[in-house]
Design a protein around this motif. Structure first.
Motif, PDB file in Angstrom:
ATOM      1  N   THR A 245      56.157 -20.397  47.814  1.00 50.70           N
ATOM      2  CA  THR A 245      56.698 -20.291  46.469  1.00 50.70           C
ATOM      3  C   THR A 245      55.637 -19.617  45.616  1.00 50.70           C
ATOM      4  O   THR A 245      54.479 -20.053  45.583  1.00 50.70           O
ATOM      5  N   LEU A 246      56.035 -18.539  44.960  1.00 55.46           N
ATOM      6  CA  LEU A 246      55.122 -17.771  44.108  1.00 55.46           C
ATOM      7  C   LEU A 246      55.502 -17.941  42.651  1.00 55.46           C
ATOM      8  O   LEU A 246      56.679 -17.984  42.313  1.00 55.46           O
ATOM      9  N   ARG A 247      54.495 -18.004  41.797  1.00 58.37           N
ATOM     10  CA  ARG A 247      54.712 -17.972  40.352  1.00 58.37           C
ATOM     11  C   ARG A 247      54.206 -16.622  39.858  1.00 58.37           C
ATOM     12  O   ARG A 247      53.063 -16.239  40.119  1.00 58.37           O
ATOM     13  N   PHE A 248      55.072 -15.919  39.162  1.00 58.14           N
ATOM     14  CA  PHE A 248      54.741 -14.594  38.647  1.00 58.14           C
ATOM     15  C   PHE A 248      54.236 -14.702  37.211  1.00 58.14           C
ATOM     16  O   PHE A 248      54.455 -15.722  36.551  1.00 58.14           O
ATOM     17  N   PRO A 249      53.558 -13.671  36.707  1.00 60.14           N
ATOM     18  CA  PRO A 249      52.984 -13.727  35.358  1.00 60.14           C
ATOM     19  C   PRO A 249      53.991 -14.043  34.250  1.00 60.14           C
ATOM     20  O   PRO A 249      53.615 -14.585  33.222  1.00 60.14           O
ATOM     21  N   ASN A 250      55.274 -13.723  34.446  1.00 55.49           N
ATOM     22  CA  ASN A 250      56.266 -14.014  33.414  1.00 55.49           C
ATOM     23  C   ASN A 250      56.784 -15.454  33.487  1.00 55.49           C
ATOM     24  O   ASN A 250      57.648 -15.840  32.718  1.00 55.49           O
ATOM     25  N   GLY A 251      56.275 -16.250  34.446  1.00 56.58           N
ATOM     26  CA  GLY A 251      56.663 -17.645  34.577  1.00 56.58           C
ATOM     27  C   GLY A 251      57.712 -17.917  35.641  1.00 56.58           C
ATOM     28  O   GLY A 251      57.964 -19.080  35.974  1.00 56.58           O
ATOM     29  N   ASP A 252      58.348 -16.879  36.161  1.00 61.53           N
ATOM     30  CA  ASP A 252      59.339 -17.058  37.234  1.00 61.53           C
ATOM     31  C   ASP A 252      58.677 -17.656  38.471  1.00 61.53           C
ATOM     32  O   ASP A 252      57.560 -17.280  38.825  1.00 61.53           O
ATOM     33  N   GLU A 253      59.390 -18.575  39.111  1.00 55.22           N
ATOM     34  CA  GLU A 253      58.948 -19.146  40.385  1.00 55.22           C
ATOM     35  C   GLU A 253      60.017 -18.838  41.415  1.00 55.22           C
ATOM     36  O   GLU A 253      61.190 -19.151  41.216  1.00 55.22           O
ATOM     37  N   ARG A 254      59.602 -18.220  42.515  1.00 53.77           N
ATOM     38  CA  ARG A 254      60.547 -17.833  43.565  1.00 53.77           C
ATOM     39  C   ARG A 254      59.973 -18.185  44.929  1.00 53.77           C
ATOM     40  O   ARG A 254      58.771 -18.071  45.148  1.00 53.77           O
TER      41      ARG A 254
END
Length: 139
Positions: A44-53
């Motif tokens: 699970t990755l968290r991207f700089p915009n706050g999305d977690e995928r």
């Protein structure tokens, strides 16, 4: 030797499907196939915009800010080559368009120079060569 990523490592999606996935993500969860293995099944990755995928392990790769710099250098070089070619075409097509594309090329070259230290020849922006420092490291 295989080593799975851990919490806090940075990673990139191998085949991004949308603009968010082009960005560098931080590993916030690792799922293993069994409790006693070191082979990760999903990240699970968290991207700089706050999305977690969450992605299968085969769909992400370890990446760092240095990888971002290399990608930026390649993208800006490609953009400079494309704008240079457009500038040459615009010169014969329309004087105002020629002036605008020349200005865009100049700003692109200035940005690459000021922010990344790249030097382009506006007439022929070739791929940058890494320079070696005295301690042997790359720039």
């Amino acid at each position: 030797m295989y080593r799975s990523m851990e919490y806090g490592d940075t990673a990139r999606v191998i085949k991004p499907a949308d603009p968010v996935e082009y960005r560098l993500g931080t590993v916030i969860d690792v799922r293993y196939s069994t409790p006693h293995t070191t082979y990760a099944r999903r990240y699970t990755l968290r991207f700089p915009n706050g999305d977690e995928r969450t992605y299968p392990a085969a769909h992400v790769k370890r990446a760092t800010r240095a990888d971002d710099r290399a990608a930026l250098e390649a993208a800006l070089t490609t953009a400079a080559e494309a704008v240079r070619d457009a500038c040459r075409i615009a010169h014969d097509y329309d004087a105002d368009l020629s002036t605008g594309t020349a200005s865009l090329l100049r700003r692109l070259i200035d940005l690459a120079s000021l922010r990344l230290g790249l030097t382009f020849n506006p007439a022929n922006p070739t791929r940058p060569q890494l320079t070696r420092h005295q301690d042997g490291g790359d720039q």
